[in-house]
Design a protein around this motif. Structure first.
Motif, PDB file in Angstrom:
ATOM      1  N   LEU A  94     -19.735  11.787  39.243  1.00  0.00           N
ATOM      2  CA  LEU A  94     -20.973  11.991  38.487  1.00  0.00           C
ATOM      3  C   LEU A  94     -21.800  10.720  38.305  1.00  0.00           C
ATOM      4  O   LEU A  94     -22.982  10.803  37.985  1.00  0.00           O
ATOM      5  CB  LEU A  94     -20.651  12.590  37.119  1.00  0.00           C
ATOM      6  N   ARG A  95     -21.170   9.562  38.418  1.00  0.00           N
ATOM      7  CA  ARG A  95     -21.855   8.263  38.273  1.00  0.00           C
ATOM      8  C   ARG A  95     -22.564   8.112  36.929  1.00  0.00           C
ATOM      9  O   ARG A  95     -23.599   7.488  36.820  1.00  0.00           O
ATOM     10  CB  ARG A  95     -22.850   8.031  39.403  1.00  0.00           C
ATOM     11  N   SER A  96     -21.976   8.717  35.914  1.00  0.00           N
ATOM     12  CA  SER A  96     -22.531   8.633  34.560  1.00  0.00           C
ATOM     13  C   SER A  96     -21.381   8.603  33.572  1.00  0.00           C
ATOM     14  O   SER A  96     -20.529   9.507  33.576  1.00  0.00           O
ATOM     15  CB  SER A  96     -23.427   9.832  34.266  1.00  0.00           C
ATOM     16  N   TRP A  97     -21.352   7.574  32.720  1.00  0.00           N
ATOM     17  CA  TRP A  97     -20.291   7.438  31.730  1.00  0.00           C
ATOM     18  C   TRP A  97     -20.255   8.660  30.819  1.00  0.00           C
ATOM     19  O   TRP A  97     -19.207   9.260  30.600  1.00  0.00           O
ATOM     20  CB  TRP A  97     -20.530   6.169  30.903  1.00  0.00           C
ATOM     21  N   ASN A  98     -21.406   9.031  30.271  1.00  0.00           N
ATOM     22  CA  ASN A  98     -21.478  10.136  29.322  1.00  0.00           C
ATOM     23  C   ASN A  98     -21.097  11.468  29.980  1.00  0.00           C
ATOM     24  O   ASN A  98     -20.333  12.252  29.416  1.00  0.00           O
ATOM     25  CB  ASN A  98     -22.880  10.206  28.713  1.00  0.00           C
ATOM     26  N   LYS A  99     -21.623  11.734  31.163  1.00  0.00           N
ATOM     27  CA  LYS A  99     -21.284  12.985  31.852  1.00  0.00           C
ATOM     28  C   LYS A  99     -19.806  13.015  32.210  1.00  0.00           C
ATOM     29  O   LYS A  99     -19.154  14.057  32.096  1.00  0.00           O
ATOM     30  CB  LYS A  99     -22.135  13.147  33.105  1.00  0.00           C
ATOM     31  N   ALA A 100     -19.272  11.877  32.648  1.00  0.00           N
ATOM     32  CA  ALA A 100     -17.849  11.808  33.001  1.00  0.00           C
ATOM     33  C   ALA A 100     -16.981  12.090  31.779  1.00  0.00           C
ATOM     34  O   ALA A 100     -16.003  12.844  31.853  1.00  0.00           O
ATOM     35  CB  ALA A 100     -17.518  10.446  33.594  1.00  0.00           C
ATOM     36  N   TYR A 101     -17.348  11.504  30.643  1.00  0.00           N
ATOM     37  CA  TYR A 101     -16.599  11.722  29.397  1.00  0.00           C
ATOM     38  C   TYR A 101     -16.586  13.210  29.025  1.00  0.00           C
ATOM     39  O   TYR A 101     -15.545  13.773  28.686  1.00  0.00           O
ATOM     40  CB  TYR A 101     -17.192  10.890  28.258  1.00  0.00           C
ATOM     41  N   HIS A 102     -17.731  13.850  29.089  1.00  0.00           N
ATOM     42  CA  HIS A 102     -17.835  15.255  28.675  1.00  0.00           C
ATOM     43  C   HIS A 102     -17.128  16.211  29.623  1.00  0.00           C
ATOM     44  O   HIS A 102     -16.940  17.383  29.275  1.00  0.00           O
ATOM     45  CB  HIS A 102     -19.301  15.658  28.496  1.00  0.00           C
ATOM     46  N   GLN A 103     -16.717  15.736  30.790  1.00  0.00           N
ATOM     47  CA  GLN A 103     -15.995  16.579  31.743  1.00  0.00           C
ATOM     48  C   GLN A 103     -14.505  16.247  31.823  1.00  0.00           C
ATOM     49  O   GLN A 103     -13.798  16.768  32.678  1.00  0.00           O
ATOM     50  CB  GLN A 103     -16.643  16.460  33.126  1.00  0.00           C
ATOM     51  N   ILE A 104     -14.021  15.371  30.957  1.00  0.00           N
ATOM     52  CA  ILE A 104     -12.586  15.073  30.914  1.00  0.00           C
ATOM     53  C   ILE A 104     -11.841  16.355  30.560  1.00  0.00           C
ATOM     54  O   ILE A 104     -12.228  17.076  29.638  1.00  0.00           O
ATOM     55  CB  ILE A 104     -12.285  13.955  29.888  1.00  0.00           C
ATOM     56  N   ASP A 105     -10.777  16.629  31.296  1.00  0.00           N
ATOM     57  CA  ASP A 105     -10.022  17.867  31.075  1.00  0.00           C
ATOM     58  C   ASP A 105      -9.614  18.060  29.618  1.00  0.00           C
ATOM     59  O   ASP A 105      -9.762  19.155  29.064  1.00  0.00           O
ATOM     60  CB  ASP A 105      -8.774  17.895  31.970  1.00  0.00           C
ATOM     61  N   ALA A 106      -9.098  17.021  28.976  1.00  0.00           N
ATOM     62  CA  ALA A 106      -8.664  17.123  27.580  1.00  0.00           C
ATOM     63  C   ALA A 106      -9.841  17.401  26.650  1.00  0.00           C
ATOM     64  O   ALA A 106      -9.696  18.114  25.646  1.00  0.00           O
ATOM     65  CB  ALA A 106      -7.938  15.846  27.152  1.00  0.00           C
ATOM     66  N   GLU A 107     -11.006  16.844  26.967  1.00  0.00           N
ATOM     67  CA  GLU A 107     -12.206  17.109  26.157  1.00  0.00           C
ATOM     68  C   GLU A 107     -12.671  18.552  26.328  1.00  0.00           C
ATOM     69  O   GLU A 107     -13.042  19.207  25.359  1.00  0.00           O
ATOM     70  CB  GLU A 107     -13.334  16.134  26.515  1.00  0.00           C
ATOM     71  N   LEU A 108     -12.654  19.036  27.568  1.00  0.00           N
ATOM     72  CA  LEU A 108     -13.053  20.425  27.808  1.00  0.00           C
ATOM     73  C   LEU A 108     -12.125  21.392  27.079  1.00  0.00           C
ATOM     74  O   LEU A 108     -12.585  22.362  26.469  1.00  0.00           O
ATOM     75  CB  LEU A 108     -13.069  20.720  29.308  1.00  0.00           C
ATOM     76  N   GLU A 109     -10.823  21.106  27.110  1.00  0.00           N
ATOM     77  CA  GLU A 109      -9.859  21.946  26.405  1.00  0.00           C
ATOM     78  C   GLU A 109     -10.110  21.910  24.898  1.00  0.00           C
ATOM     79  O   GLU A 109     -10.126  22.956  24.235  1.00  0.00           O
ATOM     80  CB  GLU A 109      -8.432  21.475  26.695  1.00  0.00           C
ATOM     81  N   ALA A 110     -10.333  20.723  24.357  1.00  0.00           N
ATOM     82  CA  ALA A 110     -10.585  20.605  22.915  1.00  0.00           C
ATOM     83  C   ALA A 110     -11.880  21.311  22.518  1.00  0.00           C
ATOM     84  O   ALA A 110     -11.936  21.972  21.477  1.00  0.00           O
ATOM     85  CB  ALA A 110     -10.625  19.129  22.508  1.00  0.00           C
ATOM     86  N   LYS A 111     -12.914  21.190  23.339  1.00  0.00           N
ATOM     87  CA  LYS A 111     -14.180  21.875  23.045  1.00  0.00           C
ATOM     88  C   LYS A 111     -13.991  23.386  23.051  1.00  0.00           C
ATOM     89  O   LYS A 111     -14.501  24.093  22.171  1.00  0.00           O
ATOM     90  CB  LYS A 111     -15.247  21.488  24.066  1.00  0.00           C
ATOM     91  N   GLN A 112     -13.275  23.904  24.049  1.00  0.00           N
ATOM     92  CA  GLN A 112     -13.077  25.353  24.143  1.00  0.00           C
ATOM     93  C   GLN A 112     -12.234  25.874  22.980  1.00  0.00           C
ATOM     94  O   GLN A 112     -12.561  26.887  22.371  1.00  0.00           O
ATOM     95  CB  GLN A 112     -12.423  25.728  25.473  1.00  0.00           C
ATOM     96  N   GLU A 113     -11.158  25.181  22.672  1.00  0.00           N
ATOM     97  CA  GLU A 113     -10.308  25.627  21.568  1.00  0.00           C
ATOM     98  C   GLU A 113     -11.047  25.562  20.233  1.00  0.00           C
ATOM     99  O   GLU A 113     -10.867  26.428  19.377  1.00  0.00           O
ATOM    100  CB  GLU A 113      -9.015  24.813  21.517  1.00  0.00           C
ATOM    101  N   THR A 114     -11.893  24.543  20.064  1.00  0.00           N
ATOM    102  CA  THR A 114     -12.685  24.438  18.838  1.00  0.00           C
ATOM    103  C   THR A 114     -13.703  25.572  18.764  1.00  0.00           C
ATOM    104  O   THR A 114     -13.899  26.177  17.697  1.00  0.00           O
ATOM    105  CB  THR A 114     -13.381  23.068  18.753  1.00  0.00           C
ATOM    106  N   ALA A 115     -14.339  25.887  19.882  1.00  0.00           N
ATOM    107  CA  ALA A 115     -15.291  27.006  19.912  1.00  0.00           C
ATOM    108  C   ALA A 115     -14.597  28.318  19.562  1.00  0.00           C
ATOM    109  O   ALA A 115     -15.124  29.116  18.781  1.00  0.00           O
ATOM    110  CB  ALA A 115     -15.960  27.094  21.288  1.00  0.00           C
TER     111      ALA A 115
END
Length: 132
Positions: A94-115
């Motif tokens: 992605l060549r973007s720090w912020n976009k890369a962070y938001h696509q980290i597997d653990a972050e995606l899992e935490a976002k989905q479980e929180t939703a």
């Protein structure tokens, strides 16, 4: 150790983190978290830039407690390796720090479980049940 433990109400409300883990969590408020993030979890320590409600309704706390569970389930080295390698792969693509962070597997899992947790909380309130 500094910080506070979760209240009984929080432990009951944040059902996305097993009770034995939630009881060992420490919450510490620090004014500046690297990257300007609102929260960060290191093992069972949750760092927050600002205080959150202690009534079991904070989506930020719910999100960070998913990370506390991930750390406990995977262990320090496995979690750290998975998190950083996911970020590195994403950053390379992605060549973007912020976009890369938001696509980290653990972050995606935490976002989905929180939703999902927020949906359960809203459903329980609509049905007139105490969500905790």
């Amino acid at each position: 150790m500094l910080g506070r433990r979760l209240s009984e109400v929080e432990i009951e409300s944040y059902d996305l983190c097993p009770e034995p883990i939630a009881r060992r969590v420490r919450v510490i408020r620090i004014p500046l978290i690297p990257g300007g993030y609102a929260g960060m979890t290191l093992g069972r320590t949750v760092l927050l830039a600002k205080d959150v409600a202690r009534d079991g309704t904070s989506s930020l706390m719910a999100h960070e407690l998913v990370h506390a569970r991930q750390w406990t389930d995977q262990g320090l080295f496995r979690f750290a390796w998975a998190y950083t390698s996911s970020f590195t792969r994403n950053f390379y693509t992605l060549r973007s720090w912020n976009k890369a962070y938001h696509q980290i597997d653990a972050e995606l899992e935490a976002k989905q479980e929180t939703a999902d947790w927020l949906i359960r909380q809203a459903r329980d309130q609509k049905q007139g049940r105490d969500p905790i």
